[in-house]
Design a protein around this motif. Structure first.
Motif, PDB file in Angstrom:
ATOM      1  N   GLY A  94      46.411  36.852  37.761  1.00 15.45           N
ATOM      2  CA  GLY A  94      45.132  36.254  37.409  1.00 15.45           C
ATOM      3  C   GLY A  94      44.058  37.267  37.056  1.00 15.45           C
ATOM      4  O   GLY A  94      43.004  36.909  36.544  1.00 15.45           O
ATOM      5  N   GLN A  95      44.324  38.550  37.325  1.00 15.38           N
ATOM      6  CA  GLN A  95      43.314  39.591  37.112  1.00 15.38           C
ATOM      7  C   GLN A  95      43.585  40.379  35.829  1.00 15.38           C
ATOM      8  O   GLN A  95      42.963  41.423  35.612  1.00 15.38           O
ATOM      9  CB  GLN A  95      43.309  40.557  38.297  1.00 15.38           C
ATOM     10  CG  GLN A  95      42.791  39.973  39.576  1.00 15.38           C
ATOM     11  CD  GLN A  95      41.360  39.476  39.461  1.00 15.38           C
ATOM     12  OE1 GLN A  95      41.117  38.318  39.130  1.00 15.38           O
ATOM     13  NE2 GLN A  95      40.393  40.357  39.689  1.00 15.38           N
ATOM     14  N   HIS A  98      50.559  32.390  37.109  1.00 14.80           N
ATOM     15  CA  HIS A  98      50.417  31.247  38.014  1.00 14.80           C
ATOM     16  C   HIS A  98      50.855  29.992  37.278  1.00 14.80           C
ATOM     17  O   HIS A  98      51.061  30.017  36.056  1.00 14.80           O
ATOM     18  CB  HIS A  98      48.977  31.115  38.516  1.00 14.80           C
ATOM     19  CG  HIS A  98      47.972  31.002  37.408  1.00 14.80           C
ATOM     20  ND1 HIS A  98      47.801  29.850  36.654  1.00 14.80           N
ATOM     21  CD2 HIS A  98      47.101  31.898  36.891  1.00 14.80           C
ATOM     22  CE1 HIS A  98      46.857  30.050  35.756  1.00 14.80           C
ATOM     23  NE2 HIS A  98      46.426  31.292  35.858  1.00 14.80           N
ATOM     24  N   GLN A 150      45.787  31.078  50.904  1.00 16.38           N
ATOM     25  CA  GLN A 150      45.343  32.468  51.052  1.00 16.38           C
ATOM     26  C   GLN A 150      44.375  32.567  52.227  1.00 16.38           C
ATOM     27  O   GLN A 150      44.465  33.497  53.033  1.00 16.38           O
ATOM     28  CB  GLN A 150      44.661  32.935  49.762  1.00 16.38           C
ATOM     29  CG  GLN A 150      44.245  34.387  49.798  1.00 16.38           C
ATOM     30  CD  GLN A 150      45.437  35.313  49.743  1.00 16.38           C
ATOM     31  OE1 GLN A 150      46.296  35.176  48.883  1.00 16.38           O
ATOM     32  NE2 GLN A 150      45.511  36.254  50.666  1.00 16.38           N
ATOM     33  N   ARG A 152      41.054  24.510  46.213  1.00 13.86           N
ATOM     34  CA  ARG A 152      41.108  25.523  47.274  1.00 13.86           C
ATOM     35  C   ARG A 152      41.350  24.905  48.655  1.00 13.86           C
ATOM     36  O   ARG A 152      40.465  24.843  49.497  1.00 13.86           O
ATOM     37  CB  ARG A 152      39.823  26.361  47.324  1.00 13.86           C
ATOM     38  CG  ARG A 152      39.564  27.331  46.179  1.00 13.86           C
ATOM     39  CD  ARG A 152      40.325  28.640  46.284  1.00 13.86           C
ATOM     40  NE  ARG A 152      41.721  28.384  45.904  1.00 13.86           N
ATOM     41  CZ  ARG A 152      42.767  29.043  46.346  1.00 13.86           C
ATOM     42  NH1 ARG A 152      42.625  29.999  47.208  1.00 13.86           N
ATOM     43  NH2 ARG A 152      43.973  28.753  45.952  1.00 13.86           N
ATOM     44  N   TYR A 171      41.899  28.349  37.759  1.00 14.05           N
ATOM     45  CA  TYR A 171      42.292  29.743  38.011  1.00 14.05           C
ATOM     46  C   TYR A 171      41.328  30.681  37.293  1.00 14.05           C
ATOM     47  O   TYR A 171      41.562  31.063  36.157  1.00 14.05           O
ATOM     48  CB  TYR A 171      43.711  29.994  37.511  1.00 14.05           C
ATOM     49  CG  TYR A 171      44.774  29.373  38.374  1.00 14.05           C
ATOM     50  CD1 TYR A 171      45.302  30.064  39.449  1.00 14.05           C
ATOM     51  CD2 TYR A 171      45.244  28.090  38.117  1.00 14.05           C
ATOM     52  CE1 TYR A 171      46.277  29.504  40.255  1.00 14.05           C
ATOM     53  CE2 TYR A 171      46.218  27.514  38.928  1.00 14.05           C
ATOM     54  CZ  TYR A 171      46.732  28.227  39.986  1.00 14.05           C
ATOM     55  OH  TYR A 171      47.695  27.669  40.775  1.00 14.05           O
ATOM     56  N   THR A 172      40.252  31.039  37.969  1.00 14.72           N
ATOM     57  CA  THR A 172      39.326  32.007  37.383  1.00 14.72           C
ATOM     58  C   THR A 172      39.701  33.394  37.888  1.00 14.72           C
ATOM     59  O   THR A 172      40.497  33.538  38.817  1.00 14.72           O
ATOM     60  CB  THR A 172      37.878  31.718  37.815  1.00 14.72           C
ATOM     61  OG1 THR A 172      37.753  32.022  39.215  1.00 14.72           O
ATOM     62  CG2 THR A 172      37.521  30.247  37.584  1.00 14.72           C
ATOM     63  N   GLU A 173      39.093  34.420  37.316  1.00 20.99           N
ATOM     64  CA  GLU A 173      39.170  35.734  37.944  1.00 20.99           C
ATOM     65  C   GLU A 173      38.704  35.606  39.391  1.00 20.99           C
ATOM     66  O   GLU A 173      37.948  34.700  39.724  1.00 20.99           O
ATOM     67  CB  GLU A 173      38.228  36.721  37.231  1.00 20.99           C
ATOM     68  CG  GLU A 173      38.730  37.231  35.916  1.00 20.99           C
ATOM     69  CD  GLU A 173      37.671  38.099  35.248  1.00 20.99           C
ATOM     70  OE1 GLU A 173      37.406  39.207  35.753  1.00 20.99           O
ATOM     71  OE2 GLU A 173      37.106  37.662  34.248  1.00 20.99           O
ATOM     72  N   TYR A 174      39.105  36.544  40.229  1.00 21.46           N
ATOM     73  CA  TYR A 174      38.728  36.468  41.639  1.00 21.46           C
ATOM     74  C   TYR A 174      37.206  36.490  41.810  1.00 21.46           C
ATOM     75  O   TYR A 174      36.668  35.839  42.693  1.00 21.46           O
ATOM     76  CB  TYR A 174      39.359  37.609  42.444  1.00 21.46           C
ATOM     77  CG  TYR A 174      40.874  37.572  42.458  1.00 21.46           C
ATOM     78  CD1 TYR A 174      41.571  36.370  42.368  1.00 21.46           C
ATOM     79  CD2 TYR A 174      41.618  38.746  42.565  1.00 21.46           C
ATOM     80  CE1 TYR A 174      42.958  36.344  42.378  1.00 21.46           C
ATOM     81  CE2 TYR A 174      43.007  38.723  42.585  1.00 21.46           C
ATOM     82  CZ  TYR A 174      43.670  37.525  42.486  1.00 21.46           C
ATOM     83  OH  TYR A 174      45.046  37.506  42.512  1.00 21.46           O
ATOM     84  N   ARG A 175      36.516  37.229  40.957  1.00 21.54           N
ATOM     85  CA  ARG A 175      35.051  37.292  41.097  1.00 21.54           C
ATOM     86  C   ARG A 175      34.370  36.067  40.475  1.00 21.54           C
ATOM     87  O   ARG A 175      33.151  35.956  40.532  1.00 21.54           O
ATOM     88  CB  ARG A 175      34.490  38.582  40.533  1.00 21.54           C
ATOM     89  CG  ARG A 175      34.707  38.816  39.052  1.00 21.54           C
ATOM     90  CD  ARG A 175      33.977  40.096  38.606  1.00 21.54           C
ATOM     91  NE  ARG A 175      34.578  41.291  39.187  1.00 21.54           N
ATOM     92  CZ  ARG A 175      34.009  42.491  39.197  1.00 21.54           C
ATOM     93  NH1 ARG A 175      32.801  42.655  38.655  1.00 21.54           N
ATOM     94  NH2 ARG A 175      34.616  43.531  39.727  1.00 21.54           N
ATOM     95  N   LEU A 181      41.174  34.268  47.589  1.00 24.73           N
ATOM     96  CA  LEU A 181      41.399  34.402  46.146  1.00 24.73           C
ATOM     97  C   LEU A 181      40.108  34.250  45.342  1.00 24.73           C
ATOM     98  O   LEU A 181      39.722  35.124  44.607  1.00 24.73           O
ATOM     99  CB  LEU A 181      42.447  33.418  45.620  1.00 24.73           C
ATOM    100  CG  LEU A 181      43.891  33.681  46.076  1.00 24.73           C
ATOM    101  CD1 LEU A 181      44.825  32.620  45.473  1.00 24.73           C
ATOM    102  CD2 LEU A 181      44.375  35.072  45.669  1.00 24.73           C
ATOM    103  N   ARG A 182      39.459  33.103  45.466  1.00 19.69           N
ATOM    104  CA  ARG A 182      38.244  32.861  44.676  1.00 19.69           C
ATOM    105  C   ARG A 182      37.507  31.677  45.265  1.00 19.69           C
ATOM    106  O   ARG A 182      38.067  30.923  46.055  1.00 19.69           O
ATOM    107  CB  ARG A 182      38.619  32.551  43.223  1.00 19.69           C
ATOM    108  CG  ARG A 182      39.518  31.333  43.079  1.00 19.69           C
ATOM    109  CD  ARG A 182      39.888  31.024  41.647  1.00 19.69           C
ATOM    110  NE  ARG A 182      40.805  31.971  41.052  1.00 19.69           N
ATOM    111  CZ  ARG A 182      42.142  31.996  41.252  1.00 19.69           C
ATOM    112  NH1 ARG A 182      42.725  31.103  42.059  1.00 19.69           N
ATOM    113  NH2 ARG A 182      42.901  32.898  40.667  1.00 19.69           N
TER     114      ARG A 182
END
Lengths: 404, 404
Positions: free
Chosen positions: A18-19, A44, A110, A258, B72-76, B281-282
């Protein structure tokens, strides 16, 4: 270099699933043409191809309309929703789950994993983790200043069990390991631990007084009618020494909400709640309402979803078997494949970048799951069936340009 | 007792806001009758009385319909949403916020606080925190094995500033403190740091090379047109040594969506993202979409909300001033009051239980905010106006039965 610099150096997220947009691709040299095709992100599952459980959004909206009571739950989660899922999880795993004492709702699995590890790993503790296994397991031990004791899993040696080295596990316990963490089905390989393997793990944990954390995130999506064994149902380990983690983010495609759950040891759950109080207070209140749809899917929905994934697996396996030099063990549960590449003259990290730039295919390098997997990559094949097959064809084509 | 037992003993959540149902009330002896009235939970704001920003749920639903990209975004956090809010936060705080480098979206501001502390506190570090301040600040330092250096805030000595002891703060920096964490407006007292206090804090931090984390959660709800000073806008401290935390859970009533933001130092934000990768994760993907409504409220909505809260504050203050033996400083921003009780012959923890059982009123004991506040309690008055006033009357009545 300070303590924190060292610690965060080990927590690199650049290659984590995802990064990928954060990867530096300036140095990557492509050979040959761009291979056109529908972009596929195998890092994913694709919740557009496999949508969330029907009615999930309605449950969420109902939660919003309940208002304050749903927004501000106890830190361990809404009592009524814990009642709802404790019952369903007890049935699913054939174990005892008291809503009041044995269960906590977390922001994703997570979140459950982080809280469980933060509640059981003290500085300097030896923690056994399987290699390969979920990439965060190693990072969690490091973050909590534990010492990793790797347990090898030779997944190519067998197709009747996971292949965990049980002698190594007993040696680890003998050497002072008091916590063993593993995922079943295994992430990234998609293999299941056999009843005999689970029994021995449980017996060893009990013999040496160790705690076991089992990540069962993908345990509802079993292929070929294989037998799945819940460690918590064996009644071998003291139940106060077992935590099981599960959630609706994968097969059920509820990741965007989430949600995760941990259940088991009352003492550890209590610690997890205390920790959650300072980590994020609670899983999103309105999201918690969505758990009502979990394990209550429409008749036949789950069976169809499993069949569709098994069909994708079969087509991808056929393509990989037909290609020269790939090696792969068939997924037994979940949506992961962990193929081994033929010998390439680029590193696996560069190969991953090349794939993305040249073929619009995103995969996760094997090294996220264990340092020695420099020749493997993980895919999550919960994707549009046709797009997934075409993407595997593009992977195979790209490999041709970079063989050693 | 093991390391973890000790650590979790310090993380007790029994008296934390929202956890009241877990309190043991077996030993509590009530004197006199039950005092009937609408139950009021002052431990947090009532999002039924003050509803979320109009259109928030629509933004969420739109996020669900965007599908996988939003899940599903970037973690930030989602890039486009970071762009959206970076711009708004830069304007609000009069500072520079690059969406790409300087901002992370987290599960609530609690999430932001945890990640910021986990990214800056190494084992054995001295960390200065204000007394009184948000209850989790102390627990976070303890969880990360830091050493707390308390800085007293004498909020009754003045009404022109917060009353922080700046000499004590300088002594702390001289003694090796490298991190200072505080909330502004202060939680639990609702007072604002004066421009002069913020300037000196910034100058001291810069002089001693310390990092500052400022929790500005309630900084949009300012009463009586007071001046609010963003530390990050002073351009005194190296911007790489400042993290500001804010979120839409309070005034904006979006707590049920679990959203927070940290912005500032690129290096610390980068660490926070690495840590978030293993913590949760996010922030919930669909929830992130709700941030589009933040700082984009309908014309006049915010002003009206502030006026309504100021009116509640005024009525509660009048009641407390009229009662014998209470002492309280007027809230300058946010929704907290932190009244001092007359002398009672029960402990504050017992008083809190008595209030709940005898008058259906939930408050948070002062000791959550600093060990010496055995005579104070915190209320969040973001409640139905009339119910809040009646609940304060009941508190005053209950006190009569337990005076020393």
């Amino acid at each position: 270099m300070g303590l924190l610099d060292e610690k965060f150096l080990k927590l690199g997220a650049e290659y984590a699933p995802g990064q990928e947009v954060r990867q530096d691709t300036n140095e990557v040299q492509l050979r040959g043409e761009i291979i056109a095709g529908t972009p596929v992100d195998f890092s994913h599952g694709d919740v557009d191809a496999f949508e969330p459980i029907p009615g999930s959004l309605d449950q969420f909206i109902e939660g919003v309309h309940i208002g304050g009571k749903q927004a501000y739950t106890e830190y361990r989660g809404s009592h009524s929703i814990r009642e709802n899922i404790a019952h369903k999880l007890a049935t699913f795993t054939d174990s005892t789950v008291h809503a009041e004492r044995n269960l906590i709702i977390t922001p994703g699995t997570q979140g459950a994993l982080f809280l469980a590890m933060g509640s059981t790993v003290a500085r300097g503790d030896k923690v056994a983790i399987v290699v390969p296994d979920y990439f965060a397991n190693r990072k969690l031990v490091e973050f909590f200043d534990g010492e990793i004791v790797p347990i090898q899993m030779d997944y190519y040696s067998t197709d009747t069990c996971a292949g965990i080295d049980l002698t190594q596990l007993e040696d680890a316990f003998k050497a002072g390991v008091k916590l063993f963490l593993f995922s079943n089905p295994n992430n990234p390989t998609g293999v299941i631990y056999s009843p005999a393997e689970i029994r021995v793990i449980a017996e060893l944990a009990q013999k040496y007084g160790a705690t076991v954390i089992v990540d069962e995130l993908y345990s509802r999506q079993i292929f070929d009618e294989r037998i799945y064994t819940h460690l918590c149902a064996q009644h071998i380990v003291d139940p106060e020494n077992v935590i099981t983690i599960i959630g609706p983010s994968k097969t059920e495609s509820l990741s965007g909400y989430r949600l995760g759950v941990a259940f088991g040891s009352a003492k550890i759950i209590e610690r997890m709640e205390k920790l959650q109080a300072i980590v994020s207070l609670r899983a999103g209140g309105y999201s918690q309402a969505v758990l009502k749809s979990w394990f209550s899917e429409p008749e036949g929905w789950m069976a169809e979803r499993i069949a569709q994934h098994q069909a994708i697996r079969d087509d991808l396996m056929a393509k990989l078997h037909a290609a020269e030099g790939f090696k792969v063990r068939a997924t037994e549960a979940g949506s992961y494949l962990f193929p081994r590449l033929p010998q390439l003259d680029v590193t696996v990290n560069d190969f991953v970048k090349i794939l993305r730039l040249q073929a619009a295919v995103t995969v996760t390098p094997g090294t996220e799951f264990g340092p020695q997997y420099t020749d493997s990559f993980r895919i999550n094949f919960s994707q549009d069936h046709r797009a997934a097959v075409e993407a595997i064809e593009r992977i195979i084509k790209v490999v041709e340009g970079y063989r050693k």
